[in-house]
Design a protein around this motif. Structure first.
Motif, mmCIF file in Angstrom:
data_model
loop_
_atom_site.group_PDB
_atom_site.id
_atom_site.type_symbol
_atom_site.label_atom_id
_atom_site.label_comp_id
_atom_site.label_asym_id
_atom_site.label_seq_id
_atom_site.Cartn_x
_atom_site.Cartn_y
_atom_site.Cartn_z
ATOM 1 N N THR A 132 45.210 -45.312 15.236
ATOM 2 C CA THR A 132 45.927 -45.834 16.406
ATOM 3 C C THR A 132 45.804 -44.914 17.620
ATOM 4 N N THR A 133 45.049 -43.850 17.469
ATOM 5 C CA THR A 133 44.828 -42.938 18.593
ATOM 6 C C THR A 133 43.687 -43.472 19.455
ATOM 7 N N SER A 134 43.872 -43.486 20.744
ATOM 8 C CA SER A 134 42.850 -44.033 21.651
ATOM 9 C C SER A 134 41.604 -43.152 21.691
ATOM 10 N N ALA A 135 40.510 -43.735 22.152
ATOM 11 C CA ALA A 135 39.247 -43.000 22.248
ATOM 12 C C ALA A 135 39.383 -41.810 23.186
ATOM 13 N N SER A 136 40.116 -41.987 24.275
ATOM 14 C CA SER A 136 40.256 -40.881 25.242
ATOM 15 C C SER A 136 41.037 -39.717 24.632
ATOM 16 N N SER A 137 42.054 -40.013 23.812
ATOM 17 C CA SER A 137 42.825 -38.947 23.171
ATOM 18 C C SER A 137 41.980 -38.219 22.138
ATOM 19 N N LYS A 138 41.168 -38.976 21.416
ATOM 20 C CA LYS A 138 40.273 -38.342 20.431
ATOM 21 C C LYS A 138 39.265 -37.432 21.132
ATOM 22 N N GLU A 139 38.742 -37.912 22.251
ATOM 23 C CA GLU A 139 37.774 -37.102 23.006
ATOM 24 C C GLU A 139 38.425 -35.832 23.527
ATOM 25 N N ALA A 140 39.676 -35.925 23.950
ATOM 26 C CA ALA A 140 40.392 -34.739 24.431
ATOM 27 C C ALA A 140 40.556 -33.709 23.316
ATOM 28 N N CYS A 141 40.790 -34.182 22.101
ATOM 29 C CA CYS A 141 40.909 -33.277 20.944
ATOM 30 C C CYS A 141 39.583 -32.592 20.658
ATOM 31 N N ILE A 142 38.487 -33.368 20.680
ATOM 32 C CA ILE A 142 37.166 -32.798 20.409
ATOM 33 C C ILE A 142 36.778 -31.801 21.501
ATOM 34 N N SER A 143 37.122 -32.125 22.739
ATOM 35 C CA SER A 143 36.835 -31.208 23.845
ATOM 36 C C SER A 143 37.589 -29.895 23.663
ATOM 37 N N MET A 144 38.837 -29.992 23.220
ATOM 38 C CA MET A 144 39.643 -28.795 22.967
ATOM 39 C C MET A 144 39.032 -27.980 21.831
ATOM 40 N N LEU A 145 38.535 -28.668 20.812
ATOM 41 C CA LEU A 145 37.894 -28.004 19.679
ATOM 42 C C LEU A 145 36.629 -27.271 20.121
ATOM 43 N N GLU A 146 35.822 -27.915 20.928
ATOM 44 C CA GLU A 146 34.587 -27.285 21.396
ATOM 45 C C GLU A 146 34.890 -26.080 22.302
ATOM 46 N N SER A 147 35.954 -26.174 23.079
ATOM 47 C CA SER A 147 36.331 -25.058 23.960
ATOM 48 C C SER A 147 36.731 -23.828 23.148
ATOM 49 N N ALA A 148 37.269 -24.060 21.968
ATOM 50 C CA ALA A 148 37.719 -22.940 21.139
ATOM 51 C C ALA A 148 36.572 -22.040 20.714
ATOM 52 N N PHE A 149 35.366 -22.583 20.654
ATOM 53 C CA PHE A 149 34.198 -21.762 20.303
ATOM 54 C C PHE A 149 33.815 -20.824 21.441
ATOM 55 N N ARG A 150 34.207 -21.175 22.657
ATOM 56 C CA ARG A 150 33.829 -20.363 23.820
ATOM 57 C C ARG A 150 34.924 -19.391 24.232
ATOM 58 N N GLU A 151 36.149 -19.630 23.748
ATOM 59 C CA GLU A 151 37.284 -18.820 24.173
ATOM 60 C C GLU A 151 37.643 -17.777 23.115
ATOM 61 N N ARG A 152 38.429 -16.793 23.514
ATOM 62 C CA ARG A 152 38.898 -15.780 22.581
ATOM 63 C C ARG A 152 40.316 -16.153 22.118
ATOM 64 N N HIS A 153 40.461 -16.252 20.809
ATOM 65 C CA HIS A 153 41.764 -16.603 20.252
ATOM 66 C C HIS A 153 42.014 -15.815 18.971
ATOM 67 N N ASP A 154 43.285 -15.673 18.625
ATOM 68 C CA ASP A 154 43.642 -15.044 17.357
ATOM 69 C C ASP A 154 43.300 -15.974 16.201
ATOM 70 N N GLU A 155 43.249 -15.393 15.000
ATOM 71 C CA GLU A 155 42.836 -16.176 13.828
ATOM 72 C C GLU A 155 43.767 -17.359 13.524
ATOM 73 N N PRO A 156 45.104 -17.229 13.656
ATOM 74 C CA PRO A 156 45.957 -18.397 13.390
ATOM 75 C C PRO A 156 45.604 -19.606 14.262
ATOM 76 N N TYR A 157 45.252 -19.359 15.518
ATOM 77 C CA TYR A 157 44.845 -20.452 16.402
ATOM 78 C C TYR A 157 43.576 -21.111 15.876
ATOM 79 N N LEU A 158 42.653 -20.295 15.406
ATOM 80 C CA LEU A 158 41.385 -20.834 14.890
ATOM 81 C C LEU A 158 41.613 -21.597 13.590
ATOM 82 N N HIS A 159 42.559 -21.140 12.766
ATOM 83 C CA HIS A 159 42.915 -21.911 11.570
ATOM 84 C C HIS A 159 43.432 -23.296 11.963
ATOM 85 N N GLY A 160 44.262 -23.339 13.016
ATOM 86 C CA GLY A 160 44.760 -24.623 13.502
ATOM 87 C C GLY A 160 43.627 -25.526 13.949
#
Length: 463
Positions: A334-362
């Motif tokens: 029931t999640t719209s395509a735009s919301s799914k794309e926003a999640c994937i975009s956030m996921l891809e950004s995590a590879f470029r950003e610096r984050h602690d391990e708990p964030y990466l587990h999430g």
């Protein structure tokens, strides 16, 4: 025993005073045998009248102790008839006596609640009114004093996968409600915590139809205390969130009127700065709510993404991402395509950003939440998960979480050999945060279907 003797005894005990205590065991034993063996209902009523007069006349500590010890032995008697008699006598005592027996309350909580799960139906049926009379004998201001014992007894009563027979009888849960609500709203921190857990324990051990009348009396106070959570320690908050989650899992239909309040409570708790346990409990409960309530999913996804990205605390952002993962997992259809794309975009950004391990587990958990829509993960997999892509902590964690939580995902995407070789590459990395989860994934693969049944896996790993 004759009716005359029973009535004479009823009159005598009211004026016997402390002398009664010395003969209490003998008199009660004779009376209990008479009650159990008498078939004449009129005579039996006279005997029960004598019992009531006797128990209401106990006025000294010696007599009280004698009575409590005698009844405590009877409720554990091998004869179910004697156990029923003990419960009936205790009920009569609670109704007729004014002596303070608060010292014995914890013992009676344990006995009465445990007997609601007795193997004999007659004992269960007698335990419920005895518990009702017991609770009514306690002053309202003292109810919270027994809530810790009540919760621990409920927790240890019954077995997984079945309800407790006595909890399904009218009067049992209703008698527990004032005790639990008193503990939750006016008790100290331990009492509040145990009261909250008691609600979840009851939900797991009571039939839905029997619990229905008490959903509002329980849910309302839970939410009220949760909204004042800044005043309470993490243990209280976690207990409330877990119990609300249990209610959503077991009786979602009856909690439906509270969905909007629950959503706000869970989202707010995901940003709680006091405790990781609180945030994780809120994230899980938000997932349980999403499973039952598929409305306003896009607004919720947008709120979680925006709050996580705006957070300056990586630990809080990690919990918000975990909550987002639970929401997507249970509401992906029931999640719209735009919301799914926003999640994937956030996921891809995590590879470029610096984050602690708990964030990466999430983020890794968010990746596995898209298992029903693997086509949306193609770009992430091609760029970061396959053999030859740059090694990273997130790629290793994604593989580990996928093996553990979505073992068929890489088979669905037809990329298992390349992912396995990526594991081998990552194990050879000098950075422990990259190599450690890769080794864990390799070990897990050896025992996780369908990997462990795939000969090509052994060929790539060598053994």
């Amino acid at each position: 025993m004759t009716a005359f003797n029973a009535r004479a005894l009823a009159s005598l005990v009211t004026v016997a005073g402390n002398a009664l205590s010395k003969r209490l065991t003998v008199i009660l034993t004779a009376l209990v045998r008479a009650v159990e063996n008498e078939t004449d209902m009129e005579l039996k009523a006279d005997i029960e009248g004598a019992v009531s007069a006797l128990l209401g006349s106990i006025s000294d500590l010696e007599g009280l102790q004698t009575l409590m010890l005698l009844l405590a032995g009877w409720v554990k008697n091998d004869s179910w008839t004697r156990r029923v008699s003990a419960l009936n006598f205790f009920k009569t005592f609670c109704e007729a006596s004014i002596i303070d027996f608060s010292l014995y309350r914890p013992d009676w909580v344990r006995s009465l609640v445990t007997l609601m799960d007795d193997r004999q139906a007659e004992v269960v049926e007698a335990a419920v009114p005895a518990f009702e009379a017991f609770v009514k004998s306690i002053e309202k201001d003292d109810l919270d004093s027994i809530v810790v014992t009540l919760r621990r007894t409920i927790e240890s009563t019954g077995a997984p996968g079945r309800t407790v027979p006595g909890f399904n009888i009218k009067g049992s849960v209703s008698s527990m409600v004032p005790v639990i609500v008193a503990g939750l709203t006016t008790g100290n921190n331990e009492q509040r915590e145990q009261a909250a857990y008691a609600i979840g324990d009851l939900v797991e051990r009571t039939e839905e139809i029997a619990l229905k009348p008490y959903v509002v009396p329980f849910t309302g106070p839970l939410i009220r205390v949760a909204t004042q959570a800044t005043a309470f320690p993490p243990g209280v908050k976690v207990a409330i969130l877990k119990s609300l989650g249990t209610m959503l899992e077991h009786i979602p239909t009856h909690v439906k009127p509270f969905f909007p309040q629950l959503s706000r409570t869970f989202v707010k708790s995901c940003s709680d700065s006091s405790s990781l346990a609180v945030r994780n409990a809120a994230a899980k409960s938000l997932g349980a709510l999403t499973k039952s309530n598929q409305t306003r999913i896009d607004a919720l996804v947008t709120e979680l993404i925006g709050t996580a990205q705006a957070s300056e605390d990586d630990a809080i952002a990690a919990s918000l991402v975990l909550a987002l993962a639970y929401v997507v997992r249970y509401a992906i259809t029931t999640t719209s395509a735009s919301s799914k794309e926003a999640c994937i975009s956030m996921l891809e950004s995590a590879f470029r950003e610096r984050h602690d391990e708990p964030y990466l587990h999430g983020m890794a958990t968010l990746f596995t939440s898209f298992e029903p829509s693997p086509e949306l993960l193609q770009s992430v997999v091609r760029s970061h998960i396959l053999q030859g892509t740059p090694p990273s902590v997130l790629s290793s964690l994604i593989i580990l979480h996928a093996v553990e939580d979505a073992p068929k995902l890489f088979y669905t995407m037809n990329c298992v050999p390349s992912v396995l070789r990526k594991i081998v590459e990552s194990i050879g990395e000098s950075v422990p945060a990259i190599s450690r989860p890769a080794r864990e994934a390799k070990e897990l693969i050896r025992t996780t279907p369908p990997f462990c049944d795939d000969d090509s896996v052994l060929a790539i790993f060598g053994t």
